[in-house]
Design an enzyme around this catalytic site. Structure first.
Site, short mmCIF file in Angstrom:
data_model
loop_
_atom_site.label_atom_id
_atom_site.label_comp_id
_atom_site.label_asym_id
_atom_site.label_seq_id
_atom_site.Cartn_x
_atom_site.Cartn_y
_atom_site.Cartn_z
N ARG A 1 -22.17 21.37 -7.12
CA ARG A 1 -23.43 22.03 -7.49
C ARG A 1 -23.12 23.19 -8.45
NH1 ARG A 1 -26.99 26.40 -4.41
NH2 ARG A 1 -28.63 26.47 -5.99
N GLN B 1 -33.23 30.08 -4.56
CA GLN B 1 -33.68 31.21 -3.75
C GLN B 1 -34.79 32.06 -4.37
OE1 GLN B 1 -29.45 31.83 -1.40
NE2 GLN B 1 -30.50 33.59 -2.14
N SER C 1 -35.00 35.70 -3.28
CA SER C 1 -34.07 36.67 -3.86
C SER C 1 -34.56 37.10 -5.23
CB SER C 1 -32.68 36.04 -4.04
OG SER C 1 -32.24 35.48 -2.84
N ASN D 1 -29.99 27.20 1.79
CA ASN D 1 -28.88 28.13 1.64
C ASN D 1 -28.85 28.98 2.90
OD1 ASN D 1 -28.67 27.07 -0.90
ND2 ASN D 1 -29.12 28.97 -2.01
N TYR E 1 -26.50 31.58 5.36
CA TYR E 1 -25.27 32.38 5.47
C TYR E 1 -25.12 33.07 6.82
CZ TYR E 1 -24.20 31.86 0.52
OH TYR E 1 -23.85 31.35 -0.70
N GLU F 1 -25.88 25.80 0.08
CA GLU F 1 -24.92 26.91 0.08
C GLU F 1 -24.67 27.36 1.51
OE1 GLU F 1 -25.57 30.48 -2.30
OE2 GLU F 1 -26.49 29.26 -3.87
C1 BGC Z 1 -26.60 33.17 -3.99
C2 BGC Z 1 -25.26 33.23 -4.69
C3 BGC Z 1 -24.44 34.35 -4.09
C4 BGC Z 1 -24.24 34.07 -2.61
C5 BGC Z 1 -23.39 35.09 -1.88
C6 BGC Z 1 -26.46 33.20 -2.50
O1 BGC Z 1 -27.62 33.62 -1.90
O2 BGC Z 1 -27.29 32.01 -4.38
O3 BGC Z 1 -25.48 33.43 -6.06
O4 BGC Z 1 -23.22 34.52 -4.73
O5 BGC Z 1 -25.51 34.09 -2.01
O6 BGC Z 1 -24.01 36.34 -1.89
#
Ligand code: BGC
Length: 511
Positions: free
Chosen positions: A100, A190, A193, A328, A330, A396
């Site tokens: 990607r 996103q 963001s 995405n 995290y 992501e």
């Molecule tokens: C974003 C990336 C970023 C990653 C880590 C994601 O939300 O799409 O561009 O580097 O987070 O912060």
């Protein structure tokens, strides 16, 4: 036993055979796609070469180098514009199914508009795509990953209703040229963001007045491009188009009615605002969000809600405008009602929630990112319940560290999140693939290179931006081969406790 496995056994101190407390082996099916992700501004460099024009991030980082953690910006970054063949070599080393990456609008349309198409920009991506296909790696192309042409930003960027047409013009150029080669497209990375967190226009940090206007037009632009592909390219090229949303999980801080409500409210503002128009039965923004903003706006003496409404035609355009959800994910946040007063009208004030992490959760190098693997499982199950089992692609997921190649913490996090994802699959998630952020260290926006997300370490002091594989890269390679995240090196403290899962039956019954 292959070489990678032997290296890993030597490197890892404590490892168990299985990733789950029930010792069951769970594997990703054949056909499940493993990949890695990057974005144009973060890796390409060559910021003004071969006809590329200025993006908002070029303008901002040049005007405010003091805002960037170590003053390393995207001017050169990983120099992938010149070193893309090395990138593809790394992808082959990892054995991924897809890559990607994003296209810089400023390379393709230097004025921002379709009046001038930059052949050299197109050729760069064509070379990259051809190199990927040569080795059977599927390109997954994001059209917009935060780097708006400055020329369009000067006209209001995502807050100008005409952006819907400008984005469609840009997309058409890419579809015309690459639809025969690219089967996975992502319109926007996103939107939250971009519109709310200040990544869309770092210089102005459009908030307060522009945020919800941006949400409306970025979603409409997405939908317009989805329909363009659906109507003019899909039957011939058989590709699919999705959008990548920021879907971190949000739980109540602890079980009180107030905190439950805060968590639910935060999910509506941060997830529902983008998911509902595309995936809910009735379309439109969530009722809860609409009514909170309308009431606040009235109190603030405004005649209309700061959240623009969607017309019946717009709702129709948006509903069903994605073949898959790009998730995405995290981390997880814990919600309590906000106690602080915001003086001016703002998203934060409308939301009225304070978000924090669990005190015991392990921290990464990024202040906002802590380890809570169960969150990815809960996010998937919740999406199933709310939106009737949409096809999901993790577009992501990643972990940040400082420099150094022995990244055992990233290995543990990667394996635990993958293990949690397999439980979500068992509980009904239609999961197509997983994409690790990131192939290599890159320019982490305002954090420069102080937070590193790469499976490969990049030496930003070397002229050729040397890339060397980290332990996590070797582990990922092995997982891709074995399709079993618990196979060999997951530290026992990271094992997934299967008794914490929501019971399959409960999940189904709530539907
Ligand atoms: C974003 C990336 C970023 C990653 C880590 C994601 O939300 O799409 O561009 O580097 O987070 O912060």
């Amino acid at each position: 036993m292959n070489l990678v496995f032997i290296i890993l056994c030597v490197l890892s101190t404590s490892h168990v055979t299985y990733g789950y407390t029930d010792n069951k082996v769970r594997r990703f099916k054949d056909g499940f796609m493993f990949g890695v992700a990057t974005s144009a501004y973060q890796i390409e460099g060559a910021w003004n070469e071969d006809g590329k024009s200025e993006s908002v991030w070029d303008r901002y980082t040049h005007a405010h180098p003091e805002d960037i953690a170590d003053r390393i910006n995207g001017d050169v970054a990983c120099d992938s514009y010149h070193r893309y063949k090395r990138d593809v070599q790394m992808l082959r080393e990892l054995g991924v199914d897809h890559y990607r990456f994003s296209v810089a609008w400023t390379r393709i349309l230097p004025t921002g508009f379709k009046d001038e198409i930059n052949e050299e920009g197109l050729r760069y991506y064509e070379n990259l795509i051809d190199e990927l296909l040569k080795y059977n790696i599927q390109p997954m192309v994001t059209l917009y990953h935060f780097d708006m042409p400055q020329s369009l930003q000067d006209l209001g960027g995502w807050t100008n209703p005409l952006i819907v047409n400008w984005f469609e013009d840009y997309a058409r150029v890419l579809f015309d040229r690459f639809a025969s080669k690219v089967k996975y497209w992502i319109t926007i990375n996103q939107p939250s963001s971009v519109c709310v967190d200040g990544f869309g226009d770092p210089a102005l940090n459009v908030k307060e007045n522009g945020d919800y206007t941006c949400v409306k037009y970025i979603l409409l632009a997405h939908a317009k491009v989805y329909r363009l592909y659906e109507n003019q390219f899909k039957s011939k090229h058989k590709g699919s188009v999705g959008i990548s949303l920021d879907i971190n999980w949000i739980d109540p801080y602890n079980k009180t009615t107030e905190n439950d409500e805060a968590a639910e409210r935060a999910r509506s503002f941060k997830i529902g605002l983008y998911m509902n128009p595309i995936w809910s039965k009735h379309g439109d923004f969530p009722d809860k969000v609409k009514s909170i903003i309308a009431k606040k706006s009235e109190k603030q003496g405004l005649e209309q809600s700061r959240l623009p409404s969607l017309s019946a035609d717009e709702i129709k355009l948006l509903k069903g405008s994605a073949d898959f959800l790009g998730m995405n994910h995290y981390t997880t946040f814990l919600a309590t009602p906000a106690r602080d007063e915001h003086k001016s009208p703002s998203f934060a004030d409308d939301l009225g929630v304070h978000l924090t992490h669990g005190a015991e959760w392990i921290a990464s190098k990024s202040p906002w990112l802590k380890n809570a693997p169960y969150g990815i499982y809960k996010a998937c199950v919740n999406i199933n319940q709310e939106y009737d089992y949409p096809p999901v692609f993790i577009t992501e997921h990643g972990w940040s560290t400082g420099p150094g190649r022995r990244d055992t913490r990233r290995v543990a996090v990667l394996t635990a999140y993958l293990a949690a994802l397999l439980l979500a699959v068992e509980d009904g998630t239609e999961l197509k693939g997983y994409t690790a952020w990131s192939l290599m260290d890159n320019v982490e926006w305002r954090a420069g290179t102080s937070e590193r997300f790469g499976l490969y370490e990049v030496d930003f002091d070397s002229a050729n931006r040397t890339r060397l594989v980290r332990t996590s890269g070797l582990v990922y390679k092995h997982i891709i081969e074995s399709r079993d995240p618990g196979d060999g090196w997951m530290p026992s403290s990271y094992r997934i406790n299967v008794s914490d899962r929501l019971q399959k039956r409960e999940v189904r019954e709530e539907l």
